[in-house]
Every structure is written in structure tokens, then in C-alpha cells.
Design an enzyme around this catalytic site. Sequence first.
Site, mmCIF file in Angstrom:
data_model
loop_
_atom_site.group_PDB
_atom_site.id
_atom_site.type_symbol
_atom_site.label_atom_id
_atom_site.label_comp_id
_atom_site.label_asym_id
_atom_site.label_seq_id
_atom_site.Cartn_x
_atom_site.Cartn_y
_atom_site.Cartn_z
ATOM 1 N N HIS A 24 60.663 58.568 -23.061
ATOM 2 C CA HIS A 24 61.512 59.493 -22.386
ATOM 3 C C HIS A 24 62.005 60.617 -23.588
ATOM 4 O O HIS A 24 61.963 60.027 -24.834
ATOM 5 C CB HIS A 24 62.471 58.911 -21.643
ATOM 6 C CG HIS A 24 63.433 57.893 -22.164
ATOM 7 N ND1 HIS A 24 62.923 56.613 -22.839
ATOM 8 C CD2 HIS A 24 64.911 57.893 -22.630
ATOM 9 C CE1 HIS A 24 64.131 56.192 -23.279
ATOM 10 N NE2 HIS A 24 65.070 56.909 -23.205
ATOM 11 N N HIS B 102 65.210 60.980 -24.454
ATOM 12 C CA HIS B 102 66.344 60.740 -25.246
ATOM 13 C C HIS B 102 66.309 60.562 -26.706
ATOM 14 O O HIS B 102 65.385 59.976 -27.145
ATOM 15 C CB HIS B 102 67.110 59.333 -24.760
ATOM 16 C CG HIS B 102 67.788 59.775 -23.468
ATOM 17 N ND1 HIS B 102 68.192 58.307 -22.628
ATOM 18 C CD2 HIS B 102 68.336 60.745 -22.918
ATOM 19 C CE1 HIS B 102 68.785 59.061 -21.503
ATOM 20 N NE2 HIS B 102 68.978 60.405 -21.604
ATOM 21 N N ASP C 122 67.422 58.689 -29.357
ATOM 22 C CA ASP C 122 67.158 57.513 -29.922
ATOM 23 C C ASP C 122 65.650 57.055 -29.750
ATOM 24 O O ASP C 122 65.113 56.034 -30.573
ATOM 25 C CB ASP C 122 68.017 56.364 -29.592
ATOM 26 C CG ASP C 122 67.883 56.017 -28.026
ATOM 27 O OD1 ASP C 122 67.804 57.030 -27.314
ATOM 28 O OD2 ASP C 122 68.079 54.810 -27.820
ATOM 29 N N HIS C 123 64.746 57.740 -29.219
ATOM 30 C CA HIS C 123 63.412 57.590 -29.028
ATOM 31 C C HIS C 123 62.565 58.813 -29.492
ATOM 32 O O HIS C 123 61.209 58.601 -29.734
ATOM 33 C CB HIS C 123 62.918 57.434 -27.459
ATOM 34 C CG HIS C 123 63.668 56.140 -26.910
ATOM 35 N ND1 HIS C 123 62.999 55.082 -26.771
ATOM 36 C CD2 HIS C 123 65.050 55.759 -26.683
ATOM 37 C CE1 HIS C 123 63.796 54.170 -26.216
ATOM 38 N NE2 HIS C 123 65.082 54.575 -25.927
ATOM 39 N N HIS D 129 65.148 55.323 -15.117
ATOM 40 C CA HIS D 129 66.445 55.317 -16.148
ATOM 41 C C HIS D 129 67.199 56.862 -15.671
ATOM 42 O O HIS D 129 66.744 57.264 -14.531
ATOM 43 C CB HIS D 129 65.674 55.640 -17.428
ATOM 44 C CG HIS D 129 66.653 55.633 -18.812
ATOM 45 N ND1 HIS D 129 67.668 55.148 -18.559
ATOM 46 C CD2 HIS D 129 66.501 56.522 -19.716
ATOM 47 C CE1 HIS D 129 68.280 55.078 -19.684
ATOM 48 N NE2 HIS D 129 67.739 56.147 -20.419
ATOM 49 N N ASP E 41 63.226 52.892 -21.570
ATOM 50 C CA ASP E 41 64.424 52.520 -21.064
ATOM 51 C C ASP E 41 64.422 52.106 -19.656
ATOM 52 O O ASP E 41 63.847 53.211 -18.816
ATOM 53 C CB ASP E 41 65.731 53.228 -21.473
ATOM 54 C CG ASP E 41 65.942 53.082 -22.967
ATOM 55 O OD1 ASP E 41 65.091 52.519 -23.557
ATOM 56 O OD2 ASP E 41 66.778 53.946 -23.491
ATOM 57 N N HIS F 116 65.879 46.547 -28.096
ATOM 58 C CA HIS F 116 66.878 47.608 -27.962
ATOM 59 C C HIS F 116 68.084 47.228 -27.560
ATOM 60 O O HIS F 116 68.827 47.142 -26.165
ATOM 61 C CB HIS F 116 66.210 48.457 -26.577
ATOM 62 C CG HIS F 116 66.893 49.891 -26.188
ATOM 63 N ND1 HIS F 116 67.879 50.002 -25.433
ATOM 64 C CD2 HIS F 116 66.256 51.005 -26.696
ATOM 65 C CE1 HIS F 116 68.134 51.267 -25.425
ATOM 66 N NE2 HIS F 116 67.419 51.982 -26.259
#
Length: 321
Positions: free
Chosen positions: A62, A64, A66-67, A139, A210, A268
Amino acid sequence: MEITFLGTSSGVPTRSRNVSSVALRLPQRAQMWLFDCGEGTQHQILRSDLRVSQLSRIFITHMHGDHIFGLMGLLASCGLAGNVQRVDIYGPPGLNDYLQAASRYSHTHFSYPVKVHAVRPGVIYEDDEFIVSCGFLHHRVTSFGYRVLEKDRPGRFDVEKAKTLEIPPGRIYGQLKRGEVVTLADGRVIDGKELCGPTEIGRKIAYCTDTLYCDGAVELAQDADVLIHEATFAHQDAEMAFQRLHSTTTMAAQTALAAGVNRLIMTHFSPRYAPGNEIELKDLLEEARAIFPNTNMAYDFMTYEVPRRRDKELKKAEAMA
């Protein structure tokens, strides 16, 4: 198939854990596949035994930060090093726009082909050895989980037995290795299956992050040898998990149990569970193991060799002997 965890923290990095990224090394084809690419992933690769020159596919769950914040830097470095042949990237809609904008504003041009594939549930990649599929998770933004299926292949070919039967080497050996029935020049009919050991069952890996607990994750993880699942929160913080649409340790364990997986590896983790706090990471592991005993807790640079079914059965037989 060897899994290496390059980042196991959620949201932000800590002194001991970087943000999300998992590498799958495929030695038989000298390739490395990457799942998510948080900021600093290329530094983690440099600190590991992985070779960035083998990078061929990247799967993004996805959008976000942090990914994905490490994606552009990694791709740019690969271009400057000049040792990557081609990279195919799979992810949600918007991923291509993000990379195009980052490339445009940073004046970065890749010296090798980069192809972005917008995914939707179902099979997204297949070759002679592997099938990769994806499905929706639950998510705050569109999020996908991935399933890697290694195809079954015939067992080991018994060359000595073939020689004893005076089967001439060459193209016929290839046919027999594939389990085909072959008629020799002298009229004998040979069934290749009789010259091969037990079929080598393909391995299955699922990657789900997530997400809140959902049927989509259970479906992707069905009968997997390894399920990599996020466990951002402890069970005590379930209300926070529901608010932020993340999983607790117990949700990850329940997913593994419902899917009938062989091993669960959690990742995670929220930085709130640092040593010395009321709840620590060791407590999260105990929570998950109370539901699904065959659970491990990932840490940065942890590696796990995914065993074949035959290897697992032999070890089990030896343990019982």
C-alpha cells in the site's frame, strides 16, 4: 527460498528496527524479490548478505510512507550502479504516479527498464516455477496482501537406475525426468514416474501487512508454509488496533490458525513495546503462541529458509524415531 527481514518496525524506524521490507531470495534463479520498501531499505540490503544486483521484482502492499519511502532511492542507486537488468514493480493504483512524480522532480532517469504493474485481486505474475497472486486486506487505504506459490515439480531422477535399464542418455532423459511415458527404439515402454522420486511439493508464502483481521488474509494464507503477518499491537491495545485498522498479536495468530499455516512470523511492531515498558515484545510473542504455538517474532536481518514438505516430513520422522 530464503526470507530475509530488512525492516520490522511500524510507522517509524527505531535504533534496532528499520521500517517495512522483506526480501525473498531465489538461489535457483539468482534473483531477489522485495516485499515493501520502507525508507532505508537499500542501506539494510548493503548490511545484509543480499546482492542488490539480483533484484528483479518488488511487491508493494500500500501507499503509506513506511512501506514506499525507500523505493525511489533504491531504484536510483540501482541505476547508478548499473548492475540491475530490469525491475518489475507491483502495487496499488497510484504507485506509478508516485514514481513518475518523484523521478520528474528529482531529475532521476533509470538506465534500465522499470515496469509498474497496477494490481487487482487474482494472479498477477506466473512463470514456469512460480505463481504470485494478491488480494485485498482491510486497512485505512487500499492495501494488498501477496501469496507466492512455488509449483510442484517431479522428484529426483534416478540416473543409475536408468543406466541399469540401458536407457540411452540424451533427450529421453529429459522426458523421463518430467514423468513422461517414453517408447524406446527397442520397443520397451518406460514410465518416467518409476524413475523419479516422490513429487517435490511447491512451497507457499503469504505476506499480509497492513491489515485488521479479515477473510482476505486468511484466504491468501491458506495452507501456507510461512505466513508473514503484521502484529503492530498487543492484545491489550486491541481498541487502538481497531481504530487504526492494524492487527494485534492475537489477530495474527488467529489468521494463522484459521488458514492452517505451518509457521507464523510476526513483524511490523509498534515502537511502544520497547524494553523497559509495561508491555515488551516478548509479551507479544507469548500472546501469539498461546493461540498458535509455531510462531516466531521477526527482527532485522533475521533469515528463514523455507523447507520443502519432504524435508519437513523427514525431520518429523527423525524426531519420532
